[in-house]
Design an enzyme around this catalytic site. Structure first.
Site, PDB file in Angstrom:
ATOM      1  N   HIS A 169      25.551  51.177  28.832  1.00 51.96           N
ATOM      2  CA  HIS A 169      26.298  50.084  29.310  1.00 51.96           C
ATOM      3  C   HIS A 169      26.835  49.614  28.019  1.00 51.96           C
ATOM      4  O   HIS A 169      26.205  49.218  26.832  1.00 51.96           O
ATOM      5  CB  HIS A 169      25.375  49.207  29.853  1.00 51.96           C
ATOM      6  CG  HIS A 169      26.365  48.035  30.410  1.00 51.96           C
ATOM      7  ND1 HIS A 169      26.894  47.961  31.762  1.00 51.96           N
ATOM      8  CD2 HIS A 169      26.915  46.899  29.719  1.00 51.96           C
ATOM      9  CE1 HIS A 169      27.510  46.972  32.025  1.00 51.96           C
ATOM     10  NE2 HIS A 169      27.643  46.164  30.651  1.00 51.96           N
ATOM     11  N   CYS A 170      28.185  49.766  27.980  1.00 51.31           N
ATOM     12  CA  CYS A 170      29.086  48.908  26.643  1.00 51.31           C
ATOM     13  C   CYS A 170      29.664  47.755  27.195  1.00 51.31           C
ATOM     14  O   CYS A 170      30.597  47.486  28.011  1.00 51.31           O
ATOM     15  CB  CYS A 170      30.317  49.998  26.431  1.00 51.31           C
ATOM     16  SG  CYS A 170      31.149  49.575  25.103  1.00 51.31           S
ATOM     17  N   PRO A 171      29.132  46.896  26.179  1.00 52.36           N
ATOM     18  CA  PRO A 171      29.761  45.342  26.470  1.00 52.36           C
ATOM     19  C   PRO A 171      31.254  45.327  25.951  1.00 52.36           C
ATOM     20  O   PRO A 171      32.023  44.369  26.744  1.00 52.36           O
ATOM     21  CB  PRO A 171      28.893  44.525  25.724  1.00 52.36           C
ATOM     22  CG  PRO A 171      28.355  45.436  24.764  1.00 52.36           C
ATOM     23  CD  PRO A 171      28.201  46.669  25.338  1.00 52.36           C
TER      24      PRO A 171
END
Length: 312
Positions: A169-171
């Site tokens: 998961h990439c913010p």
């Protein structure tokens, strides 16, 4: 040895396993696989707008766009427009703006594309019975989102969904990087790295030009303001060049080895067929190779729908 992730999944047994002792030994049998069409496990949101309402992710995404716009401002108004060389300004301005536009378009596609979410709440008794499991077969379901987990899917605590071939998961894109949007994430890191490198090269040339000429004539801003703006851009470009280059390299390596970041981290047992690096690249960017691989506006053509497996 099985990865811990497999031992903590809930299971549903096929009929005929209710006998005493049978249920206790089912999971110790050799793994089988139930081939199920990709359409069955494709979320209905795949064709709709996808957006994660996460405060941290939204802030990071906004910061990303603001940093690109800052680079645009410095490149155009500090370095190119005041330049006396018209050809230099046109060529570099066109190149930089094209790369920046592709970077932002890739970011938007990576953020607003369903990464491969499994339908939520489909692990019902009626649905599992419709799979017509044979005696001895079990399917894993996620206890967090109550969905049947296909092979290589993992649950994301931010998206609150199980994602097929979830890498991480990439913010910065406020989304998971998964099966459906990995192409756009790779393009985003590539184009950001390119504009960062391009900006750094232009900063070096502009400093050399200003040192040779009068500082008051090489920019429409005052010399102190020009120096500060260029140093900030240099710092931003260097930071993002290193970060996105590393991310781009790890993503390409992950694609070529057909092993996601989570699978590498958890050292999960490989249960899927091994393919060549070129086949793995085409699986992400589409068949066949073309310039559309580099376009964030082109949805990858994966050819015939892949059959997914429920590990049982």
């Amino acid at each position: 040895m099985k990865s811990p992730v497999h031992r903590c999944r809930d299971v549903e047994h096929g009929r005929g396993q209710a006998g005493a002792g049978a249920a206790g030994t089912t999971c110790l049998q050799a793994e089988q696989r139930i081939p199920i069409s990709k359409d069955v496990i494709t979320s209905s949101s795949a064709s709709a707008m996808w957006f994660i309402r996460d405060a941290c992710g939204i802030v990071c995404a906004v910061i990303t766009w603001l940093l690109v716009f800052y680079a645009e401002f410095v490149v155009l108004f500090v370095m190119l427009l005041p330049s006396k060389n018209l050809t230099y300004s046109i060529v570099n301005g066109t190149l930089f703006n094209t790369l920046a536009f592709l970077a932002l378009a890739s970011h938007l596609r990576a953020m607003c594309t369903d990464p491969g979410a499994v339908p939520k709440g489909n692990a019902t008794k009626e649905y599992i019975e419709s799979l017509q499991l044979k005696p001895g077969q079990v399917v894993y379901k996620c206890p967090k989102c109550c969905s049947i987990k296909p092979d290589r899917a993992h649950h994301c605590s931010v998206c609150k969904r199980c994602i097929r071939k979830m890498d991480h998961h990439c913010p910065w894109v406020n989304n998971c990087v998964g099966e459906n949007n990995q192409k756009y994430f790779v393009l985003f890191t590539m184009y950001i790295a390119l504009i960062s490198l391009h900006a750094l090269v232009m900063v070096v040339f502009h400093f050399l030009y200003c040192f040779e000429d009068d500082w008051t004539k090489c920019s429409s801003f005052s010399p102190p303001a020009t120096v500060i703006l260029l140093i900030l851009l240099c710092f931003e470009g260097l930071l993002f060049l290193i970060f996105t280059s590393v991310m781009f390299g790890t993503q390409v390596h992950s694609i070529c080895t057909d092993e996601t970041g989570i699978e590498q981290l958890k050292k999960e047992e490989r249960r899927w067929a091994k393919k060549t690096k070129w086949m793995n690249m085409r699986a992400v960017f589409g068949h066949p190779f073309s310039l559309l691989w580099f376009s964030p506006f082109s949805t990858p053509d994966h050819g015939k729908a892949e059959t997914y497996q429920y590990v049982v």
